[in-house]
Design an enzyme around this catalytic site. Structure first.
Site, mmCIF file in Angstrom:
data_model
loop_
_atom_site.group_PDB
_atom_site.id
_atom_site.type_symbol
_atom_site.label_atom_id
_atom_site.label_comp_id
_atom_site.label_asym_id
_atom_site.label_seq_id
_atom_site.Cartn_x
_atom_site.Cartn_y
_atom_site.Cartn_z
ATOM 1 N N GLY A 71 -16.307 -54.185 23.859
ATOM 2 C CA GLY A 71 -17.597 -53.509 23.816
ATOM 3 C C GLY A 71 -17.654 -52.434 24.897
ATOM 4 C CB THR A 72 -16.293 -52.416 28.341
ATOM 5 O OG1 THR A 72 -17.013 -53.587 28.750
ATOM 6 C CG2 THR A 72 -16.152 -51.461 29.493
ATOM 7 C CD GLN A 180 -25.673 -60.318 24.943
ATOM 8 O OE1 GLN A 180 -25.935 -61.338 24.320
ATOM 9 N NE2 GLN A 180 -24.760 -60.301 25.897
ATOM 10 C CB ALA A 201 -14.848 -59.854 18.528
ATOM 11 C CG HIS A 202 -16.337 -61.655 24.035
ATOM 12 N ND1 HIS A 202 -16.926 -62.277 25.089
ATOM 13 C CD2 HIS A 202 -16.436 -60.335 24.286
ATOM 14 C CE1 HIS A 202 -17.352 -61.362 25.964
ATOM 15 N NE2 HIS A 202 -17.066 -60.179 25.478
ATOM 16 C CB CYS A 321 -20.174 -58.171 43.838
ATOM 17 S SG CYS A 321 -20.088 -59.305 45.203
HETATM 18 N N1 PLP Z 1 -22.913 -54.543 26.445
HETATM 19 C C1 PLP Z 1 -23.606 -55.688 26.583
HETATM 20 C C2 PLP Z 1 -25.082 -55.674 26.356
HETATM 21 C C3 PLP Z 1 -22.947 -56.867 26.930
HETATM 22 O O1 PLP Z 1 -23.640 -57.994 27.085
HETATM 23 C C4 PLP Z 1 -21.549 -56.823 27.145
HETATM 24 C C5 PLP Z 1 -20.819 -58.027 27.589
HETATM 25 O O2 PLP Z 1 -21.232 -58.701 28.494
HETATM 26 C C6 PLP Z 1 -20.872 -55.607 26.963
HETATM 27 C C7 PLP Z 1 -21.597 -54.495 26.611
HETATM 28 C C8 PLP Z 1 -19.401 -55.491 27.151
HETATM 29 O O3 PLP Z 1 -18.702 -56.062 26.081
HETATM 30 P P1 PLP Z 1 -17.186 -56.557 26.308
HETATM 31 O O4 PLP Z 1 -17.267 -57.836 27.072
HETATM 32 O O5 PLP Z 1 -16.637 -56.732 24.940
HETATM 33 O O6 PLP Z 1 -16.505 -55.478 27.062
#
Ligand code: PLP
Length: 375
Positions: A71-72, A180, A201-202, A321
């Protein structure tokens, strides 16, 4: 004493059938989806089938759904990729919600380095986007607005259709981080009004390290990873076939609901906690179905979380952190809480499969932990 996992917003266990669906792609099926031979074509077919499932749930065209590594990465591609495409354009401002995930907020210094002005859209006490301020901020020089569908920390569901309408009014693109909410109930890229949507996905019982992004036809973020031209030349790199297959398998097990109705364990937990701790988000705001976010005034989240862990309850708080200790939550600070209060928020997030008794037992342990700390 059995452990209670109340951190589904951080990650969920693999959903039933996901490991079995992935297994062939970690063993006998090993083709590279770019190869023309039979092994490669089998991998390509598996990715295509997964893309069918994911694009159908996103309500978009097959070609509008791309796979990434998280997602990042999807959010980075949506924001930085869009900025890089428009480096020479007249739209020089980017608007980011104040309570966004760090994968959105940490694009800020890079955007600024490339000459964009980044402005923060404030949120109210409930972490809800301030639409009046957004209305004042939007203008012909705004390139992109990024607002999440639901907040990962406190669970607030945002008025994204209104945000989209304001962005569209000045011709800006709209990116929605829907990590989410994807798979938790049914919505479409169209109903969000978004040009770019980030998913992962996770959070829904798929494997870690696989993300997805909806990129509306005609929108062209510049790739951040270049090479072999995979994913419509927007995300190079040999595809993670097992992960992609697992993502689709997880989605197939998650029900198509109309809205975010509360999960049994979360409802039972919330009911048992009535009168204990302070609710960060009052009842009258729509929130994620498994989320309960509480503050226990005078008790630092870290102290409570360590005790709860010893008592077999896994929950979490704001961003950890690098030292492993907790900082004040940027989300609670954005909501107007003080530094001290922003270190007191604890997130309990339950899964749909967990039973009401699990939520009630979690509450009993939390109450015991709080009284022991206060004693
Ligand atoms: N955006 C939101 C709102 C999230 O909760 C998360 C994960 O904690 C992410 C993005 C990032 O997703 P990923 O863990 O797949 O990088």
């Amino acid at each position: 004493m059995s452990r209670i996992y109340a951190d589904y917003a951080a990650t969920a266990p693999l959903a039933p059938g996901v490991a079995a669906a992935m297994a062939p792609w970690l063993g006998p099926e090993f083709g590279n989806a770019s190869s023309l031979h039979a092994e490669g074509r089998a991998a390509r077919d598996a990715i295509d089938q997964a893309r069918e499932v994911l694009s159908a749930r996103m309500g978009c065209l097959f070609a509008e759904f791309l796979f990434t590594g998280s997602g990042t990465e999807s959010a980075n591609l949506a924001i930085l990729g869009t900025a890089f495409t428009h480096l020479q354009g007249s739209r020089r401002r980017v608007l980011l919600g104040a309570a966004e995930h760090h994968c959105v907020l940490h694009t800020r210094p890079i955007l600024e380095k490339f000459g964009f002005q980044v402005q923060t859209i404030p949120v109210d006490r409930n972490a809800c986007i301030d639409l009046t301020t957004l209305d004042d901020l939007v203008g012909e020089d705004v390139l992109l607005v990024s607002v999440m569908h639901a907040n990962n920390e406190v669970g607030t569901i945002q008025p994204v259709a209104e945000v989209a309408a304001l962005a569209a009014r000045c011709g800006a693109l709209f990116h929605c981080d829907a990590v989410q909410t994807f798979g938790r109930w049914s919505w479409s890229a169209d109903s969000l009004g978004a040009d770019l949507v980030t998913v992962s996905a996770h959070k829904i019982g798929g494997p870690k390290g696989v993300g997805g992004i909806f990129v509306k036809a005609g929108v062209k973020p510049q790739p951040l990873i270049v090479g072999g031209g995979q994913e419509r030349e927007m995300r190079a790199g040999t595809e993670n076939v097992a992960g992609i297959v697992g993502f689709a398998a997880a989605l197939a097990t998650s029900p198509e609901r109309q809205g975010p109705s509360g999960f049994p364990a979360a409802l039972a937990f919330e009911a048992a906690m009535t009168g204990h701790g302070e609710k960060t988000i009052p009842h009258d705001v729509d929130k994620l179905p498994g989320h309960v976010h509480l503050r226990f005034p005078g008790i630092q989240a870290e102290t409570l979380l360590i005790r709860l862990d010893r008592m077999g309850v896994s929950a979490s708080a704001g961003a950890a952190c690098s030292s492993g200790s907790l900082e004040s939550s940027h989300v609670l600070l954005a909501c107007g809480y003080t530094e001290a209060e922003a270190r007191e928020g604890v997130r309990f997030s339950f899964g749909e499969v967990q039973r009401a008794e699990t939520g009630a037992e979690a509450a009993a342990r939390v109450l015991e932990a709080v009284s022991a700390i206060r004693a």
